[in-house]
Design a protein around this motif. Structure first.
Motif, mmCIF file in Angstrom:
data_model
loop_
_atom_site.group_PDB
_atom_site.id
_atom_site.type_symbol
_atom_site.label_atom_id
_atom_site.label_comp_id
_atom_site.label_asym_id
_atom_site.label_seq_id
_atom_site.Cartn_x
_atom_site.Cartn_y
_atom_site.Cartn_z
ATOM 1 N N MET A 179 -33.503 -20.825 -4.543
ATOM 2 C CA MET A 179 -32.869 -22.463 -4.734
ATOM 3 C C MET A 179 -33.803 -22.899 -5.384
ATOM 4 O O MET A 179 -33.658 -23.905 -6.442
ATOM 5 C CB MET A 179 -31.944 -22.819 -3.878
ATOM 6 C CG MET A 179 -31.390 -24.331 -4.088
ATOM 7 S SD MET A 179 -30.202 -23.338 -4.562
ATOM 8 C CE MET A 179 -28.771 -25.034 -5.842
ATOM 9 N N VAL B 39 -37.205 -22.507 -6.484
ATOM 10 C CA VAL B 39 -37.100 -21.892 -7.837
ATOM 11 C C VAL B 39 -37.091 -23.166 -9.018
ATOM 12 O O VAL B 39 -37.673 -22.427 -9.694
ATOM 13 C CB VAL B 39 -38.276 -20.665 -6.970
ATOM 14 C CG1 VAL B 39 -38.783 -19.791 -8.545
ATOM 15 C CG2 VAL B 39 -39.522 -21.111 -5.846
ATOM 16 N N ALA B 40 -35.421 -21.782 -8.415
ATOM 17 C CA ALA B 40 -34.781 -22.383 -10.427
ATOM 18 C C ALA B 40 -34.719 -23.229 -10.542
ATOM 19 O O ALA B 40 -34.538 -23.477 -11.031
ATOM 20 C CB ALA B 40 -33.381 -21.205 -9.608
ATOM 21 N N VAL C 250 -37.761 -23.639 -11.910
ATOM 22 C CA VAL C 250 -38.038 -23.255 -13.241
ATOM 23 C C VAL C 250 -36.951 -24.372 -14.848
ATOM 24 O O VAL C 250 -37.116 -24.209 -15.598
ATOM 25 C CB VAL C 250 -37.277 -22.075 -13.859
ATOM 26 C CG1 VAL C 250 -37.425 -21.423 -14.554
ATOM 27 C CG2 VAL C 250 -38.952 -21.057 -12.635
ATOM 28 N N ALA C 251 -36.225 -24.349 -14.082
ATOM 29 C CA ALA C 251 -34.834 -25.154 -15.429
ATOM 30 C C ALA C 251 -35.956 -26.666 -15.095
ATOM 31 O O ALA C 251 -35.752 -26.710 -16.392
ATOM 32 C CB ALA C 251 -34.072 -25.855 -14.460
#
Length: 124
Positions: free
Chosen positions: A1, A3-4, A7-8
């Motif tokens: 979660m 990491v996403a 990245v976003a």
């Protein structure tokens, strides 16, 4: 979660960064510099910094202990020096002033005239 989300947010920040042209093409008459010349320039600049960092300036009062009694305290803190050397009192102020000028140009506080740009030529 997490990491996403990272990245976003990185993709969001990447949209704000400017595009950089590929330097492998010889655009604008830019000449390629050989690896040997790059190594030579790097070695010479490191030698200059090494010598200038160790060469003392005689006649400049040295305030051992620093603190609030040293008029060059903050400059010494930024350049990580404890004694007056050619590097600390000769080259570093030039580098700091160049950084300030570049910052002012980036913030558009000062402008730069470039004759190669058609818009600048029309203003004269």
């Amino acid at each position: 979660m997490a990491v996403a989300a990272a990245v976003a947010s990185a993709r969001l920040l990447a949209r704000l960064l400017p595009e950089v042209e590929d330097s492998s093409t010889n655009a604008g008459g830019v000449m390629a510099v050989s690896f040997r010349r790059k190594v030579l320039y790097t070695a010479v600049s490191l030698l200059v910094f090494l010598v200038a960092g160790e060469l003392p300036l005689y006649g400049v009062q040295n305030y051992y202990g620093g603190g609030e009694h040293d008029p060059r305290y903050w400059m010494n803190a930024m350049s990580a020096s404890l004694r007056p050397t050619v590097m600390a009192l000769g080259l570093v102020p030039l580098l700091y002033s160049e950084m300030v000028v570049h910052l002012c140009m980036a913030l558009k506080i000062i402008g730069v005239h470039d004759d190669r740009l058609p818009d600048h030529r029309r203003r004269l």
